[in-house]
Motif scaffolding. Structure first.
Motif, mmCIF file in Angstrom:
data_model
loop_
_atom_site.group_PDB
_atom_site.id
_atom_site.type_symbol
_atom_site.label_atom_id
_atom_site.label_comp_id
_atom_site.label_asym_id
_atom_site.label_seq_id
_atom_site.Cartn_x
_atom_site.Cartn_y
_atom_site.Cartn_z
ATOM 1 N N GLY A 86 0.737 -1.197 0.070
ATOM 2 C CA GLY A 86 -0.007 0.009 0.044
ATOM 3 C C GLY A 86 0.672 1.402 -0.144
ATOM 4 O O GLY A 86 2.136 1.002 0.217
ATOM 5 N N ALA A 87 0.250 2.425 -0.005
ATOM 6 C CA ALA A 87 1.234 3.695 -0.231
ATOM 7 C C ALA A 87 1.349 4.249 0.749
ATOM 8 O O ALA A 87 0.656 4.302 1.871
ATOM 9 N N PRO A 88 2.710 4.443 1.333
ATOM 10 C CA PRO A 88 3.304 5.213 2.300
ATOM 11 C C PRO A 88 2.939 6.760 2.394
ATOM 12 O O PRO A 88 2.557 7.151 1.308
ATOM 13 N N GLU A 89 3.406 7.273 3.411
ATOM 14 C CA GLU A 89 3.333 8.653 3.238
ATOM 15 C C GLU A 89 4.305 9.364 2.409
ATOM 16 O O GLU A 89 5.566 8.754 2.388
ATOM 17 N N GLY A 90 4.104 10.395 1.511
ATOM 18 C CA GLY A 90 5.020 11.007 0.729
ATOM 19 C C GLY A 90 5.920 10.060 -0.262
ATOM 20 O O GLY A 90 5.123 9.290 -1.005
ATOM 21 N N SER A 91 7.155 10.560 -0.315
ATOM 22 C CA SER A 91 7.858 9.859 -1.358
ATOM 23 C C SER A 91 8.527 8.850 -0.840
ATOM 24 O O SER A 91 9.737 8.230 -1.182
ATOM 25 N N ARG A 92 8.358 8.187 0.383
ATOM 26 C CA ARG A 92 9.230 7.125 1.077
ATOM 27 C C ARG A 92 9.266 5.787 0.322
ATOM 28 O O ARG A 92 9.982 5.155 0.618
ATOM 29 N N ALA A 93 8.590 5.673 -0.678
ATOM 30 C CA ALA A 93 8.771 4.393 -1.573
ATOM 31 C C ALA A 93 9.839 4.282 -2.284
ATOM 32 O O ALA A 93 10.212 3.190 -2.508
ATOM 33 N N ASP A 94 10.377 5.331 -2.660
ATOM 34 C CA ASP A 94 11.651 5.318 -3.686
ATOM 35 C C ASP A 94 13.089 4.740 -2.885
ATOM 36 O O ASP A 94 13.478 3.752 -3.530
ATOM 37 N N ARG A 115 -8.061 2.689 2.086
ATOM 38 C CA ARG A 115 -7.618 4.048 2.944
ATOM 39 C C ARG A 115 -6.272 4.403 2.092
ATOM 40 O O ARG A 115 -5.709 5.326 2.712
ATOM 41 N N GLY A 116 -6.063 4.197 1.002
ATOM 42 C CA GLY A 116 -4.996 4.669 0.479
ATOM 43 C C GLY A 116 -4.537 4.192 -0.865
ATOM 44 O O GLY A 116 -4.381 2.899 -1.187
ATOM 45 N N ALA A 117 -4.453 5.274 -1.888
ATOM 46 C CA ALA A 117 -4.133 4.895 -3.092
ATOM 47 C C ALA A 117 -2.803 5.564 -3.789
ATOM 48 O O ALA A 117 -2.584 6.654 -3.177
ATOM 49 N N TRP A 118 -2.062 5.133 -4.537
ATOM 50 C CA TRP A 118 -0.886 5.525 -5.019
ATOM 51 C C TRP A 118 -1.189 6.580 -5.783
ATOM 52 O O TRP A 118 -2.121 6.563 -6.659
ATOM 53 N N THR A 119 -0.449 7.998 -5.792
ATOM 54 C CA THR A 119 -0.777 8.997 -6.714
ATOM 55 C C THR A 119 0.094 8.778 -8.026
ATOM 56 O O THR A 119 1.190 8.036 -7.874
ATOM 57 N N ARG A 120 -0.495 9.000 -9.019
ATOM 58 C CA ARG A 120 0.057 8.727 -10.325
ATOM 59 C C ARG A 120 0.980 9.767 -10.829
ATOM 60 O O ARG A 120 0.765 10.462 -11.697
ATOM 61 N N ALA A 121 2.042 10.003 -10.093
ATOM 62 C CA ALA A 121 2.980 10.859 -10.113
ATOM 63 C C ALA A 121 3.832 10.445 -11.493
ATOM 64 O O ALA A 121 4.200 9.441 -11.820
ATOM 65 N N THR A 122 3.753 11.665 -12.420
ATOM 66 C CA THR A 122 4.591 11.390 -13.528
ATOM 67 C C THR A 122 6.072 11.094 -13.636
ATOM 68 O O THR A 122 6.877 11.519 -12.671
ATOM 69 N N GLY A 123 6.454 10.016 -14.124
ATOM 70 C CA GLY A 123 7.779 9.513 -14.163
ATOM 71 C C GLY A 123 8.257 8.470 -12.942
ATOM 72 O O GLY A 123 9.185 7.922 -12.640
ATOM 73 N N ARG A 124 7.190 8.369 -12.091
ATOM 74 C CA ARG A 124 7.514 7.728 -10.962
ATOM 75 C C ARG A 124 7.904 6.090 -11.067
ATOM 76 O O ARG A 124 8.683 5.579 -10.633
ATOM 77 N N VAL A 125 6.848 5.558 -11.936
ATOM 78 C CA VAL A 125 7.398 4.033 -12.091
ATOM 79 C C VAL A 125 8.957 4.198 -12.865
ATOM 80 O O VAL A 125 9.623 3.075 -12.724
ATOM 81 N N GLU A 126 9.076 5.093 -13.826
ATOM 82 C CA GLU A 126 10.440 5.069 -14.376
ATOM 83 C C GLU A 126 11.582 5.133 -13.386
ATOM 84 O O GLU A 126 12.693 4.611 -13.585
ATOM 85 N N ARG A 127 11.192 6.154 -12.306
ATOM 86 C CA ARG A 127 12.380 6.338 -11.461
ATOM 87 C C ARG A 127 12.577 4.943 -10.919
ATOM 88 O O ARG A 127 13.748 4.746 -10.268
ATOM 89 N N TRP A 128 11.355 4.328 -10.239
ATOM 90 C CA TRP A 128 11.469 3.027 -9.723
ATOM 91 C C TRP A 128 12.389 2.034 -10.474
ATOM 92 O O TRP A 128 13.071 1.475 -9.986
ATOM 93 N N ARG A 129 12.199 2.094 -11.530
ATOM 94 C CA ARG A 129 12.804 1.009 -12.545
ATOM 95 C C ARG A 129 14.375 1.389 -12.629
ATOM 96 O O ARG A 129 15.317 0.533 -12.625
ATOM 97 N N ARG A 130 14.727 2.700 -12.569
ATOM 98 C CA ARG A 130 16.224 3.097 -12.588
ATOM 99 C C ARG A 130 16.725 2.788 -11.132
ATOM 100 O O ARG A 130 17.968 2.439 -11.164
ATOM 101 N N LEU A 131 15.972 2.919 -10.145
ATOM 102 C CA LEU A 131 16.355 2.504 -8.769
ATOM 103 C C LEU A 131 16.527 0.957 -8.691
ATOM 104 O O LEU A 131 17.531 0.435 -7.974
ATOM 105 N N ALA A 132 15.602 0.126 -9.416
ATOM 106 C CA ALA A 132 15.554 -1.088 -9.340
ATOM 107 C C ALA A 132 17.037 -1.539 -10.104
ATOM 108 O O ALA A 132 17.840 -2.317 -9.762
ATOM 109 N N VAL A 133 17.560 -0.785 -11.153
ATOM 110 C CA VAL A 133 18.577 -1.345 -11.712
ATOM 111 C C VAL A 133 19.927 -0.906 -10.616
ATOM 112 O O VAL A 133 20.904 -1.580 -10.928
ATOM 113 N N ALA A 134 19.762 0.233 -10.134
ATOM 114 C CA ALA A 134 20.787 0.579 -9.275
ATOM 115 C C ALA A 134 20.981 -0.352 -7.977
ATOM 116 O O ALA A 134 22.148 -0.824 -7.761
#
Lengths: 236, 236
Positions: A86-94, A115-134
């Motif tokens: 589920g969605a944490p507060e803020g950008s804590r998922a990165d 009680r909590g949905a992920w905001t569809r922030a632009t580029g978030r999934v792409e950023r996660w994919r870069r972090l996964a590669v890191a």
């Protein structure tokens, strides 16, 4: 190369056969040349994130890195874990996504709950994919964390592999749960910052998920997701 | 108060006796009034971070929160863990400190090593202390994570309590280490991003520390510190 006693490893979605030339992406070239200070003639490794690993000899580093594939091998994933979170507060998922990649989790599935949905922030999934590669590079893994688009929790649960061992992070769960069965896909469900509803919890347990208590305190969503993944990782 | 089914808990270094009036700090007042939307007459709890917990009834919330102490209790720390941690890359320690506080670690001791020293950034230790309070509130603990100034690793090791069970995070360590002995202070040592030298590792092992392998991959410093703390936390 950096003198830390182990070869670096970069990500290349298509490795090619031994004898062929591999052209690395701008990001991986930057990592090798700027971070690892690689030079022509140096040896390194690349993985396709699907279990393939190629031994490389760098041919040129100006512009982007070109390397000769000297040998290649392939391994299957020994253990598998999915995190439905589920969605944490803020950008804590990165930070979390990078850590899950380091720990060797197979799939990151953000789930939308009552009680909590992920905001569809632009580029978030792409950023996660870069972090996964890191995280893949850091931990020198050969399997990449699969980053999924957010989905309704019900939809995500329907997609769980048959025969999976399901766990629901809960303060009411068992503290002594032993180890994760290595022959089954382990699936951890972690509620959003606002918590799961009783109906959601009941539905998850009806699917055969066991409740697991990860701490004697009340953990934030991202801390619980990480704790579950550490527990799984150390069970291996 | 927020309808999440459990009372909030704030931090107040001095609780006072039942019947007395407690004046909360600006930060804790903000948390109660702005985050929890508390009103006069609401009940909440405060802890001094040393095992004391007071039941409060809010008297006024304008300006800062004033509350009547209705009852108080004190508990001793059931299990103790210290984390001696080398410097990770960048500002990655901030997130870590908050997580250690959530998990109930007793002491955060940043250590300077041959291959990595903590930068003495202005306000960093104060920021860590605020994050420790945030973690305390979040997890509803009554013992605050103690945030130490960075120290040389040798100095820090000399200060480890007698009879402690020492652990050195190492990829060459054992994967199967069982649980942490609840009757001994658990001390985890995690090297800096550049790693510990062989001499440092040898010195730590000579003190009786056991090597523990936390993952089948190479973890970043902050990931290893967190993984060790989760392992300790789940052993309880």
């Amino acid at each position: 190369m950096r003198g830390d006693g182990a070869p670096s490893r970069v990500y290349a979605p298509e490795l090619g056969e031994p004898g062929s030339t591999l052209v690395l992406s701008a990001e991986e070239s930057h990592y090798l040349v700027r971070v690892c200070r690689a030079r022509p003639g140096d040896r390194t490794e690349a993985t396709d994130g699907r279990g393939g690993v190629a031994s490389l000899r760098l041919v040129s580093v100006a512009g982007g890195v070109e390397a000769e594939v000297e040998a290649s091998s392939r391994t299957t994933r020994r253990r598998r874990a999915w995190v439905l979170c589920g969605a944490p507060e803020g950008s804590r998922a990165d930070w979390l996504v990078e850590k899950l990649a380091e720990l060797g989790v197979e799939r990151w599935q953000p789930v939308d709950c009552e009680r909590g949905a992920w905001t569809r922030a632009t580029g978030r999934v792409e950023r996660w994919r870069r972090l996964a590669v890191a995280g893949l590079r850091q931990a020198r893994r050969c399997h990449l964390l699969e980053v999924m688009d957010p989905a309704e929790i019900g939809t995500a649960l329907v997609g769980v592999p048959e025969g999976a061992a399901g766990w629901l992070a809960s303060r009411e769960g068992a503290r002594e749960v032993g180890r994760s069965d290595p022959d089954r896909v382990a699936v951890g469900v972690i509620g959003p910052a606002g918590g799961l509803t009783a109906a959601e919890e009941g539905g998850i347990q009806a699917l055969g998920f066991s409740r697991i208590c990860l701490s004697d305190g009340r953990l934030r969503t991202e801390t619980a997701a990480l704790a579950w993944s550490v527990w799984w990782s150390m069970s291996g």
